[in-house]
Design a protein around this motif. Structure first.
Motif, PDB file in Angstrom:
ATOM      1  N   VAL A  55       0.834  -1.203   0.000  1.00  0.00           N
ATOM      2  CA  VAL A  55       0.000   0.000   0.000  1.00  0.00           C
ATOM      3  C   VAL A  55       0.869   1.254   0.000  1.00  0.00           C
ATOM      4  O   VAL A  55       0.626   2.205  -0.759  1.00  0.00           O
ATOM      5  CB  VAL A  55      -0.960  -0.001   1.205  1.00  0.00           C
ATOM      6  N   VAL A  56       1.896   1.271   0.835  1.00  0.00           N
ATOM      7  CA  VAL A  56       2.777   2.447   0.910  1.00  0.00           C
ATOM      8  C   VAL A  56       3.455   2.693  -0.433  1.00  0.00           C
ATOM      9  O   VAL A  56       3.515   3.830  -0.921  1.00  0.00           O
ATOM     10  CB  VAL A  56       3.825   2.261   2.025  1.00  0.00           C
ATOM     11  N   LEU A  57       3.967   1.641  -1.056  1.00  0.00           N
ATOM     12  CA  LEU A  57       4.634   1.810  -2.345  1.00  0.00           C
ATOM     13  C   LEU A  57       3.660   2.262  -3.431  1.00  0.00           C
ATOM     14  O   LEU A  57       4.010   3.094  -4.283  1.00  0.00           O
ATOM     15  CB  LEU A  57       5.315   0.505  -2.758  1.00  0.00           C
ATOM     16  N   LEU A  58       2.454   1.738  -3.407  1.00  0.00           N
ATOM     17  CA  LEU A  58       1.457   2.165  -4.402  1.00  0.00           C
ATOM     18  C   LEU A  58       1.073   3.632  -4.214  1.00  0.00           C
ATOM     19  O   LEU A  58       0.832   4.348  -5.189  1.00  0.00           O
ATOM     20  CB  LEU A  58       0.224   1.268  -4.323  1.00  0.00           C
ATOM     21  N   VAL A  59       1.028   4.084  -2.976  1.00  0.00           N
ATOM     22  CA  VAL A  59       0.762   5.502  -2.719  1.00  0.00           C
ATOM     23  C   VAL A  59       1.905   6.350  -3.267  1.00  0.00           C
ATOM     24  O   VAL A  59       1.686   7.382  -3.919  1.00  0.00           O
ATOM     25  CB  VAL A  59       0.558   5.758  -1.211  1.00  0.00           C
ATOM     26  N   TYR A  60       3.154   5.888  -3.006  1.00  0.00           N
ATOM     27  CA  TYR A  60       4.308   6.615  -3.541  1.00  0.00           C
ATOM     28  C   TYR A  60       4.320   6.596  -5.063  1.00  0.00           C
ATOM     29  O   TYR A  60       4.889   7.491  -5.699  1.00  0.00           O
ATOM     30  CB  TYR A  60       5.612   5.993  -3.017  1.00  0.00           C
ATOM     31  N   LEU A  61       3.709   5.594  -5.675  1.00  0.00           N
ATOM     32  CA  LEU A  61       3.630   5.541  -7.125  1.00  0.00           C
ATOM     33  C   LEU A  61       2.514   6.431  -7.659  1.00  0.00           C
ATOM     34  O   LEU A  61       2.714   7.190  -8.612  1.00  0.00           O
ATOM     35  CB  LEU A  61       3.398   4.092  -7.578  1.00  0.00           C
ATOM     36  N   ALA A  62       1.343   6.354  -7.035  1.00  0.00           N
ATOM     37  CA  ALA A  62       0.164   7.050  -7.561  1.00  0.00           C
ATOM     38  C   ALA A  62       0.259   8.565  -7.402  1.00  0.00           C
ATOM     39  O   ALA A  62      -0.051   9.320  -8.332  1.00  0.00           O
ATOM     40  CB  ALA A  62      -1.097   6.525  -6.872  1.00  0.00           C
ATOM     41  N   VAL A  63       0.668   9.017  -6.227  1.00  0.00           N
ATOM     42  CA  VAL A  63       0.699  10.459  -5.971  1.00  0.00           C
ATOM     43  C   VAL A  63       1.655  11.182  -6.922  1.00  0.00           C
ATOM     44  O   VAL A  63       1.276  12.182  -7.556  1.00  0.00           O
ATOM     45  CB  VAL A  63       1.039  10.742  -4.496  1.00  0.00           C
ATOM     46  N   PRO A  64       2.903  10.743  -7.093  1.00  0.00           N
ATOM     47  CA  PRO A  64       3.766  11.425  -8.073  1.00  0.00           C
ATOM     48  C   PRO A  64       3.250  11.317  -9.511  1.00  0.00           C
ATOM     49  O   PRO A  64       3.421  12.249 -10.298  1.00  0.00           O
ATOM     50  CB  PRO A  64       5.114  10.708  -7.917  1.00  0.00           C
ATOM     51  N   ALA A  65       2.640  10.167  -9.846  1.00  0.00           N
ATOM     52  CA  ALA A  65       2.117  10.027 -11.207  1.00  0.00           C
ATOM     53  C   ALA A  65       1.031  11.060 -11.475  1.00  0.00           C
ATOM     54  O   ALA A  65       1.012  11.715 -12.534  1.00  0.00           O
ATOM     55  CB  ALA A  65       1.578   8.609 -11.415  1.00  0.00           C
ATOM     56  N   ILE A  66       0.125  11.235 -10.523  1.00  0.00           N
ATOM     57  CA  ILE A  66      -0.934  12.241 -10.669  1.00  0.00           C
ATOM     58  C   ILE A  66      -0.326  13.643 -10.705  1.00  0.00           C
ATOM     59  O   ILE A  66      -0.733  14.499 -11.501  1.00  0.00           O
ATOM     60  CB  ILE A  66      -1.951  12.110  -9.526  1.00  0.00           C
ATOM     61  N   ALA A  67       0.663  13.859  -9.836  1.00  0.00           N
ATOM     62  CA  ALA A  67       1.309  15.175  -9.799  1.00  0.00           C
ATOM     63  C   ALA A  67       1.988  15.497 -11.126  1.00  0.00           C
ATOM     64  O   ALA A  67       1.896  16.622 -11.632  1.00  0.00           O
ATOM     65  CB  ALA A  67       2.320  15.226  -8.656  1.00  0.00           C
ATOM     66  N   LEU A  68       2.659  14.510 -11.712  1.00  0.00           N
ATOM     67  CA  LEU A  68       3.307  14.746 -13.000  1.00  0.00           C
ATOM     68  C   LEU A  68       2.285  15.084 -14.076  1.00  0.00           C
ATOM     69  O   LEU A  68       2.492  15.990 -14.899  1.00  0.00           O
ATOM     70  CB  LEU A  68       4.107  13.506 -13.418  1.00  0.00           C
TER      71      LEU A  68
END
Length: 672
Positions: free
Chosen positions: A627-640
């Motif tokens: 879950v933590v890694l997926l959050v770190y993946l999703a948030v930057p992807a959306i930000a980009l």
């Protein structure tokens, strides 16, 4: 542009795979090879051990001669046959893992041959360096500090060779060495204060040999010199440094490491701390030659073959001339920016701060690995447990049966379990959880059992045994480092060649790179090096790709918001705080409180747990990490995506700032 991006990412992919190959192949199988070992007479026990363990036996007249050789750091151990019983001498300061292997091999052979044996430890390791890792930990800041000093001085002065560069780099090496010595010794207590002054000139020599040689490579090879130094000194030299003991490395790594500074730096520091400065002639000569040769190249090319200066302002994207591979002097640009002396001081100050951070973080997290509240199971009550807890901190959970305790082990919840019995007690240890915990548990419970006069049987238990080529469970932590480094290298290189930290194809490119990088590292560590059970290949691949993608996207967002400084922030978060708090092969219970507390919030701890538990515990205990890694993946992807959509102002990408940022990405993962 697409072609340039593909080439840049291809270079990162090759470097990342090569990094994984070097680290894992050097350290995955810690087996004694041609190990210097003393004997004072013939013995069937030695013959039995030598048939299974690679020993370079050397004959000595008596115990006194053996002890003299040990004091000179020439032997890893010795066997003294006697009339009634024999004595095995082990030297923990020479190699902790070497001592473990020698003891196990000789005790097993002596038992089979019915020969009484006494084990005697000479040059024992102190509590503050109980695994003998301090010399390797000291190498990290000295190696990286010297490298960064050369890189940043080049950026600040726009030349790698000038007569005064030698003085600047030697001066930095002196200051950096003093700071490292103050922090590691009196500050953290990684070695006794009596070693402060003997170690200081050693630290200066190590840092100077790296910084001067790096500057010489940069002057001779131009921009490729920075990459060459990182590959030769950090990736190759660091992998072959021999922090665990040189004879535990494969033969080719032993010989290859002898060519580069890291292995000699380790030997120099270890012999000064534990062997009264004996056997340091070769390390001093090799390190001195690197420093001398680097100084001569810099001085000669700087004074008699100086780089040409460009008298007029040049475009920001103008290529370097063939005669000036490492410097273009633009007077107009200089007039608009800080004075040269200020730039030099700022550059060296940044290198010093990074060196201090590496010293503080890696030394404080790993120099004294002592377990605190290690999760442990028991079935019923036993005086053995109470006696053991006086010396070992355990967080005990009661289970109704042996099977229930084993089920808890299968779920990666505990590091071991005690199963009391009517005639004997059984201690279950879990090698897939930690490389050190089984040794600590066995040693402390055996001492308690001997004092209480109770029989004890120690058994290894794990859902999936460690791979044959990973007997200490080190591979997962080793391949994690290239994954982290490759992630932010990819983002940095992509920004360099495209001139932007965002773009419609940037997110797709980084995700595509992550998939390929995960596959490449997986192929190297799995089928090629057999570093983990191959039936896990297909589930390991997406995990490796996820780890790379997380770091790459985090770096991309920070680079978009902060420019080249975003790379530095990524390095600090991921490598200076994330990697030391991962727990690694030792396990989270062996981390100090601060590092235990911050680890769950950073990618490396979660990446390690997800990878290890997937391979060895059928995916149990991975929900939070995933879950933590997926959050770190999703948030930057959306930000980009949002940053690209709304076209936020872009911090200009210049050749100088990105060259500096790219250089910073290479060395920080090369941990010996």
């Amino acid at each position: 542009m697409l072609k340039k991006a593909a080439v840049a990412l291809g270079i990162v992919l090759i470097l990342q795979s090569f990094f994984a190959l070097c680290l894992v192949s050097a350290l995955q199988l810690l087996v004694l090879r041609n190990t210097p070992f003393g004997v004072t007479g013939a013995s069937p026990v030695v013959n039995a051990v030598a048939s299974k363990v690679s020993l370079d036996t050397r004959s000595y007249a008596d115990e006194s001669a053996v002890m003299e050789a040990i004091g000179q750091s020439k032997l890893y151990g010795a066997y003294l046959p006697g009339q009634a019983s024999d004595t095995l001498i082990v030297v923990p300061a020479k190699s902790f893992f070497g001592r473990v292997e020698l003891e196990a091999a000789f005790e097993d052979a002596a038992k089979k041959l019915d020969r009484p044996l006494t084990v005697k430890a000479v040059k024992p390791l102190p509590k503050y360096d109980r695994l003998g890792g301090v010399s390797g930990l000291l190498l990290i800041p000295l190696l990286i500090g010297g490298y960064l000093a050369a890189v940043l001085l080049l950026k600040a002065t726009r030349t790698a060779a000038a007569p005064w560069h030698v003085a600047m780099l030697v001066g930095y090496s002196t200051v950096g060495a003093l700071l490292t010595d103050l922090i590691a010794g009196p500050g953290i207590g990684a070695y006794s204060n009596s070693h402060f002054w003997p170690l200081l000139p050693c630290f200066i020599l190590i840092a100077a040999s790296v910084s001067l040689a790096a500057a010489a490579f940069q002057r001779l090879l131009g921009p490729a010199g920075t990459l060459a130094v990182a590959i030769l000194f950090i990736i190759v030299g660091g992998s072959a440094a021999g922090g665990v003991g040189v004879t535990l490395l494969p033969d080719y790594w032993q010989h290859l490491g002898a060519v580069f500074p890291p292995q000699h730096a380790i030997a120099l520091v270890r012999n000064v701390i534990y062997f009264n400065g004996n056997n340091i002639t070769t390390p001093l000569i090799v390190l001195g030659l690197y420093a001398l040769a680097g100084g001569i190249v810099i001085g000669y090319l700087g004074r008699w073959r100086p780089v040409k200066r460009v008298g007029a302002a040049a475009p920001a994207d103008a290529p370097d001339t063939p005669d000036t591979p490492d410097a273009v002097d633009v007077p107009a640009a200089r007039a608009a920016g800080p004075k040269p002396a200020v730039r030099v001081l700022v550059a060296l100050a940044i290198a010093a701060v990074m060196q201090c951070l590496f010293t503080v973080n890696y030394m404080s997290s790993a120099h004294e690995p002592v377990a605190t509240d290690m999760p442990f199971g028991t079935v019923g009550r036993s005086p053995l447990l109470a006696a053991t807890q006086r010396n070992l901190s355990l967080k005990v959970t009661q289970y109704p049966s042996e099977q229930a305790a084993k089920d808890a082990i299968d779920r990666a919840e505990i590091y071991g379990a005690l199963i009391p019995g009517q005639t004997s007690n059984t201690l279950l240890v879990v090698p897939t959880q930690s490389d050190v915990a089984p040794l600590d548990l066995a040693a402390n419970f055996e001492i308690a059992a001997k004092k209480l006069g109770q029989p004890l049987s120690v058994q290894q238990y794990a859902p999936h045994p460690l791979a044959k080529k990973d007997p200490f469970g080190l591979v997962v932590s080793l391949m994690l480092v290239p994954l982290l480094v490759g992630g932010y290298m990819a983002s940095t290189m992509l920004r360099t060649v495209t001139g932007s930290a965002t773009g419609r194809r940037r997110l797709t490119a980084l995700l595509g790179f992550s998939v390929l990088a995960g596959l490449a590292v997986n192929l190297v560590v799995g089928p090629w090096l057999q570093g983990y059970p191959l039936e896990k290949f297909w589930i390991v691949w997406p995990i490796l790709s996820l780890i790379v993608a997380v770091v790459a996207l985090v770096a991309a967002v920070l680079q978009k918001l902060l420019g080249a400084a975003g790379t530095l922030v990524t390095v600090i978060v991921v490598m200076l705080f994330g990697n030391p708090s991962s727990g690694g092969a030792n396990g989270v219970p062996y981390l100090p409180t601060f590092w235990t507390d911050i680890g769950p919030f950073l990618p490396p701890r979660n990446a390690y747990i997800l990878l290890r538990n997937t391979i060895y515990f059928d995916g149990h205990g991975t929900t939070q990490a995933l879950v933590v890694l997926l959050v770190y993946l999703a948030v930057p992807a959306i930000a980009l995506a949002l940053l690209d959509r709304f076209r936020t102002p872009e911090i200009p990408v210049t050749r100088e700032t990105e060259a500096e940022a790219t250089a910073l990405t290479v060395p920080v993962g090369g941990l010996p």
